[in-house]
Design an enzyme around this catalytic site. Structure first.
Site, mmCIF file in Angstrom:
data_model
loop_
_atom_site.group_PDB
_atom_site.id
_atom_site.type_symbol
_atom_site.label_atom_id
_atom_site.label_comp_id
_atom_site.label_asym_id
_atom_site.label_seq_id
_atom_site.Cartn_x
_atom_site.Cartn_y
_atom_site.Cartn_z
ATOM 1 N N ARG A 50 0.815 -1.219 0.000
ATOM 2 C CA ARG A 50 0.000 0.000 0.000
ATOM 3 C C ARG A 50 0.849 1.270 0.000
ATOM 4 O O ARG A 50 0.379 2.316 -0.450
ATOM 5 C CB ARG A 50 -0.938 -0.009 1.197
ATOM 6 C CG ARG A 50 -2.035 -1.047 1.029
ATOM 7 C CD ARG A 50 -3.106 -0.873 2.054
ATOM 8 N NE ARG A 50 -4.202 -1.809 1.828
ATOM 9 C CZ ARG A 50 -5.250 -1.902 2.624
ATOM 10 N NH1 ARG A 50 -5.356 -1.124 3.670
ATOM 11 N NH2 ARG A 50 -6.202 -2.766 2.361
ATOM 12 N N ASP A 160 -14.690 10.405 9.058
ATOM 13 C CA ASP A 160 -13.698 9.363 8.790
ATOM 14 C C ASP A 160 -12.311 9.974 8.933
ATOM 15 O O ASP A 160 -12.138 11.200 8.865
ATOM 16 C CB ASP A 160 -13.873 8.778 7.379
ATOM 17 C CG ASP A 160 -13.274 7.384 7.254
ATOM 18 O OD1 ASP A 160 -14.036 6.395 7.292
ATOM 19 O OD2 ASP A 160 -12.028 7.270 7.157
HETATM 20 C C1 SAM Z 1 -14.117 -1.038 6.845
HETATM 21 S S1 SAM Z 1 -14.541 0.676 6.837
HETATM 22 C C2 SAM Z 1 -16.154 0.626 7.606
HETATM 23 C C3 SAM Z 1 -17.155 1.509 6.909
HETATM 24 C C4 SAM Z 1 -18.587 1.453 7.479
HETATM 25 N N1 SAM Z 1 -18.611 1.864 8.860
HETATM 26 C C5 SAM Z 1 -19.182 0.082 7.333
HETATM 27 O O1 SAM Z 1 -19.269 -0.670 8.305
HETATM 28 O O2 SAM Z 1 -19.543 -0.286 6.206
HETATM 29 C C6 SAM Z 1 -13.508 1.321 8.161
HETATM 30 C C7 SAM Z 1 -13.357 2.823 8.127
HETATM 31 O O3 SAM Z 1 -12.769 3.267 9.357
HETATM 32 C C8 SAM Z 1 -11.916 4.350 9.072
HETATM 33 N N2 SAM Z 1 -10.962 4.528 10.173
HETATM 34 C C9 SAM Z 1 -9.878 3.762 10.479
HETATM 35 N N3 SAM Z 1 -9.227 4.287 11.522
HETATM 36 C C10 SAM Z 1 -9.888 5.416 11.889
HETATM 37 C C11 SAM Z 1 -9.678 6.398 12.893
HETATM 38 N N4 SAM Z 1 -8.622 6.358 13.718
HETATM 39 N N5 SAM Z 1 -10.573 7.417 12.972
HETATM 40 C C12 SAM Z 1 -11.624 7.493 12.125
HETATM 41 N N6 SAM Z 1 -11.865 6.594 11.159
HETATM 42 C C13 SAM Z 1 -11.003 5.557 11.032
HETATM 43 C C14 SAM Z 1 -11.268 3.946 7.757
HETATM 44 O O4 SAM Z 1 -10.718 5.063 7.063
HETATM 45 C C15 SAM Z 1 -12.419 3.297 7.012
HETATM 46 O O5 SAM Z 1 -13.073 4.178 6.146
#
Ligand code: SAM
Length: 297
Positions: A50, A160
């Protein structure tokens, strides 16, 4: 800030360098410190894959050079987090959550409002909203159940860590294939089918856009400000990426943003067991405050 110098532009072929033990340790410690995201040893190849594009774009030859760069460059840290975050999501993901809302939690809110215990306002936070499918799904359901014509106000706050996914979420355009995830009545009312240069795409209509607010927010920040309280906080498939030690603090901040009668929704493989005893399960993966709370907001 140093200008980007793609290796190809300098006439130097780019070979993906190996990620040495020390550089892997340093980069993953930095990621965990900034974002709370824990990368186990088996994520080494994934991390290298990545970040390769970042090295190429910056004209760097080793991950050690990249670590030096990203340690001192805030904007590069944002780009690194964009590269390493996992963003899989779907419209109406985890249907049992939407059933619980429609069959139990929405009627409870309506009853409280009818009794005058709460205002006719529903506020939801999608924390870790990725490319928007989750908050747009919630907005469509809420606008249908709590119409302005009956005096309701609906607000969906979507946040996010990744600026890349937030841009996509704000844009509100998806490949038309995603339409199959949306129940027909919502699709007809809230989504537009692209024509001309937009053929093959689906765009969110104005009605649903008006209730959504997008903002970058790092759930790992010790203190962040978010405009709570919320009736429902969705933090689904996000906790799974955090280091175990960081979870109690992150969950504590989320639950403090919940209204007394509010619910926290987690992803299908996530749990609060061993993280907090201030919340009780309503159904598996959905939690309410453990101690009865007064009903006013
Ligand atoms: C797998 S996606 C989940 C999306 C949605 N909540 C769902 O369940 O379909 C995880 C998301 O968490 C975000 N994320 C990861 N670490 C984070 C942080 N420290 N603060 C805010 N968002 C975060 C990522 O950028 C990503 O978009």
């Amino acid at each position: 800030m140093v200008a980007e110098a793609p290796a190809e532009r300098l006439g130097v072929p780019f070979y993906a360098p190996p990620l040495a033990d020390r550089d892997f340790r340093l980069i993953r410690e930095l990621i965990e410190q900034v974002a709370g995201i824990h990368l186990s040893d088996c994520k080494r190849a994934l991390l290298a894959g990545r970040l390769n594009n970042r090295l190429r774009s910056l004209g760097l030859q080793t991950f050690g050079e990249y670590y030096a760069r990203v340690s001192e460059d805030e904007a590069e840290r944002v780009r690194m987090l964009d590269c390493i975050s996992t963003n899989e999501t779907h419209f109406f993901r985890e249907p049992e959550h939407f059933k619980l809302l429609e069959n139990t939690l929405f009627p409870q809110l309506e009853r409280q409002a009818e009794l005058g215990a709460i205002p006719k306002r529903v506020r939801v936070w999608s924390a870790g909203c990725s490319t928007g499918e989750e908050p747009y799904s919630l907005a469509m359901v809420l606008l249908t159940k709590f119409p302005a014509s009956r005096g309701w106000t609906v607000e969906v706050h979507a946040t996010d860590l990744s600026t890349r996914v937030l841009d996509a979420a704000r844009n509100g355009v998806w490949p038309i294939q995603r339409a199959s995830e949306i129940p027909e009545p919502y699709l007809k009312r809230f989504m537009l089918r692209g024509t001309g240069s937009q053929t093959g795409k689906m765009r969110a209509g104005d009605e649903v856009r008006t209730v959504l607010r997008f903002e970058r927010l790092n759930l790992n920040d010790e203190t962040y400000r978010v405009a709570g309280p919320f009736d429902f906080v969705f933090c689904r498939n996000v906790l799974i990426y955090f280091a175990q030690a960081a979870k109690p603090r992150i969950v504590g901040q989320l639950t403090r943003c919940l209204s007394p009668s509010g619910c926290l929704f987690l992803g299908h493989s996530e749990t609060l067991a061993g993280i907090t005893n201030t919340m009780r399960p309503v159904i598996p993966t959905v939690y309410a405050h453990a101690t009865p709370a007064p009903q006013s907001r």
